[in-house]
Design a protein around this motif. Structure first.
Motif, PDB file in Angstrom:
ATOM      1  N   ALA A  82       4.363  16.879  -2.040  1.00  0.00           N
ATOM      2  CA  ALA A  82       4.130  17.874  -0.992  1.00  0.00           C
ATOM      3  C   ALA A  82       3.074  18.896  -1.419  1.00  0.00           C
ATOM      4  CB  ALA A  82       5.440  18.586  -0.650  1.00  0.00           C
ATOM      5  N   CYS A  83       3.105  19.315  -2.670  1.00  0.00           N
ATOM      6  CA  CYS A  83       2.132  20.297  -3.154  1.00  0.00           C
ATOM      7  C   CYS A  83       0.734  19.689  -3.272  1.00  0.00           C
ATOM      8  CB  CYS A  83       2.591  20.875  -4.481  1.00  0.00           C
ATOM      9  SG  CYS A  83       3.970  22.028  -4.319  1.00  0.00           S
ATOM     10  N   VAL A  84       0.663  18.408  -3.589  1.00  0.00           N
ATOM     11  CA  VAL A  84      -0.624  17.710  -3.594  1.00  0.00           C
ATOM     12  C   VAL A  84      -1.217  17.721  -2.184  1.00  0.00           C
ATOM     13  CG1 VAL A  84      -1.682  15.418  -3.740  1.00  0.00           C
ATOM     14  CG2 VAL A  84      -0.230  16.240  -5.604  1.00  0.00           C
ATOM     15  N   SER A 127       0.651  14.096 -11.062  1.00  0.00           N
ATOM     16  CA  SER A 127      -0.165  12.925 -11.336  1.00  0.00           C
ATOM     17  C   SER A 127      -1.555  13.115 -10.754  1.00  0.00           C
ATOM     18  CB  SER A 127       0.474  11.680 -10.720  1.00  0.00           C
ATOM     19  OG  SER A 127      -0.387  10.579 -10.841  1.00  0.00           O
ATOM     20  N   SER A 128      -2.572  12.799 -11.555  1.00  0.00           N
ATOM     21  CA  SER A 128      -3.957  13.002 -11.106  1.00  0.00           C
ATOM     22  C   SER A 128      -4.650  11.700 -10.714  1.00  0.00           C
ATOM     23  CB  SER A 128      -4.765  13.691 -12.221  1.00  0.00           C
ATOM     24  OG  SER A 128      -4.759  12.899 -13.398  1.00  0.00           O
ATOM     25  N   SER A 129      -3.920  10.573 -10.704  1.00  0.00           N
ATOM     26  CA  SER A 129      -4.557   9.313 -10.315  1.00  0.00           C
ATOM     27  C   SER A 129      -4.895   9.356  -8.828  1.00  0.00           C
ATOM     28  CB  SER A 129      -3.634   8.126 -10.611  1.00  0.00           C
ATOM     29  OG  SER A 129      -2.535   8.104  -9.719  1.00  0.00           O
ATOM     30  N   ARG A 134      -3.656   9.977  -2.972  1.00  0.00           N
ATOM     31  CA  ARG A 134      -3.807   9.487  -1.591  1.00  0.00           C
ATOM     32  C   ARG A 134      -2.448   9.146  -0.974  1.00  0.00           C
ATOM     33  NH1 ARG A 134      -8.838   8.963   0.133  1.00  0.00           N
ATOM     34  NH2 ARG A 134     -10.533   8.835  -1.395  1.00  0.00           N
ATOM     35  N   ARG A 135      -1.544   8.586  -1.756  1.00  0.00           N
ATOM     36  CA  ARG A 135      -0.207   8.284  -1.240  1.00  0.00           C
ATOM     37  C   ARG A 135       0.522   9.575  -0.862  1.00  0.00           C
ATOM     38  NH1 ARG A 135      -0.055   4.291  -5.348  1.00  0.00           N
ATOM     39  NH2 ARG A 135       1.109   5.704  -6.732  1.00  0.00           N
ATOM     40  N   ALA A 136       0.379  10.594  -1.700  1.00  0.00           N
ATOM     41  CA  ALA A 136       1.025  11.876  -1.416  1.00  0.00           C
ATOM     42  C   ALA A 136       0.452  12.498  -0.150  1.00  0.00           C
ATOM     43  CB  ALA A 136       0.836  12.825  -2.599  1.00  0.00           C
ATOM     44  N   TRP A 137      -0.861  12.417   0.008  1.00  0.00           N
ATOM     45  CA  TRP A 137      -1.512  12.970   1.189  1.00  0.00           C
ATOM     46  C   TRP A 137      -1.032  12.259   2.458  1.00  0.00           C
ATOM     47  CZ3 TRP A 137      -3.494  16.789   3.551  1.00  0.00           C
ATOM     48  CH2 TRP A 137      -4.346  16.640   4.648  1.00  0.00           C
ATOM     49  N   THR A 138      -0.976  10.945   2.411  1.00  0.00           N
ATOM     50  CA  THR A 138      -0.520  10.176   3.566  1.00  0.00           C
ATOM     51  C   THR A 138       0.931  10.496   3.914  1.00  0.00           C
ATOM     52  OG1 THR A 138      -2.032   8.352   3.049  1.00  0.00           O
ATOM     53  CG2 THR A 138      -0.149   7.843   4.465  1.00  0.00           C
TER      54      THR A 138
END
Length: 236
Positions: A82-84, A127-129, A134-138
């Motif tokens: 969520a924070c990402v 995690s910075s990968s 992108r998964r977190a954003w989606t």
């Protein structure tokens, strides 16, 4: 934008639970419902302990402990994701307010130091990968503005009983900005009309004092590096 549906008759004391359910599980109605069922039981139990005319507390306690509803756990992984998403959302808004092309790739580039180093007492390292980001954003785009407002409020020096309502007021203002965010390579605005959860109008919120100042000097200074990297990738 879709409007949140509250499961209980509106009560300002229960409002944080209703909002938090959407923040934690923006794409999963079953998990939202399970989370709220548990919180409603806990809330009613607390009220019964203060008012003897309600259902006896021991009965509610038994129902809570033996409920067949399995409430999802609020894990560190959820908070990280969520924070990402909140960081990317804030960078998109800042890019837009600075008159820059607001692409997710550019927002991710500006947030790379956050993804690598951000931590607090709960989260630990993020995690910075690129795939994880992108998964977190989606997963958390629908609630990214709510988490962004949470971060903005927690970064301010003022914390009082009205802080939560100011947080929601900021989130509502961010929803108004979101449809204007766009990238030159996109055919449509970055956020669709049904993408971000909005707070019902019957929730009375204070006037919003949030003004987006755009990118700071350091962030502006990094943009040429992004352009160089983009050109380099294109040439390969």
């Amino acid at each position: 934008m879709p409007i949140m549906e509250f499961h209980a008759p509106y009560d300002s004391a229960f409002l944080p639970y209703e909002i938090t359910a959407y923040m934690l599980f923006p794409k999963s109605p079953p998990e939202r419902s399970a989370y709220l069922a548990k919180k409603m039981a806990e809330y009613t139990l607390k009220q019964s302990q203060e008012d003897s005319h309600l259902i006896p507390a021991e009965i509610l306690q038994d129902l809570l402990e033996n409920s067949t509803v399995s409430a999802p756990e609020i894990t560190e992984h959820i908070v990280k994701q969520a924070c990402v998403a909140a960081e990317i959302f804030l960078n998109l808004v800042k890019l837009h307010c600075s008159g820059e092309d607001a692409s997710v790739n550019k927002a991710m580039f500006l947030g790379d130091s956050f993804f690598e180093h951000a931590q607090n007492k709960v989260m630990g390292k993020i995690s910075s990968s690129e795939s994880s980001i992108r998964r977190a954003w989606t997963a958390y785009t629908p609630a990214a503005h709510l988490w962004a407002a949470y971060i903005i409020i927690n970064d301010t020096a003022e914390h009082d009983s009205d802080s939560y309502l100011r947080q929601l007021s900021i989130a509502k203002e961010l929803v108004k900005i979101a449809p204007k965010v766009s990238s030159k390579n996109a055919k449509e605005p970055r956020f669709s009309s049904d993408e971000l959860w909005t707070i019902p109008d019957f929730v009375e919120l204070p006037e919003c004092s949030f003004l987006c100042s755009g990118l700071n000097e350091a962030e502006r200074g990094r943009l040429p590096d992004y352009e160089k990297r983009s050109v380099s990738k294109h040439e390969k």
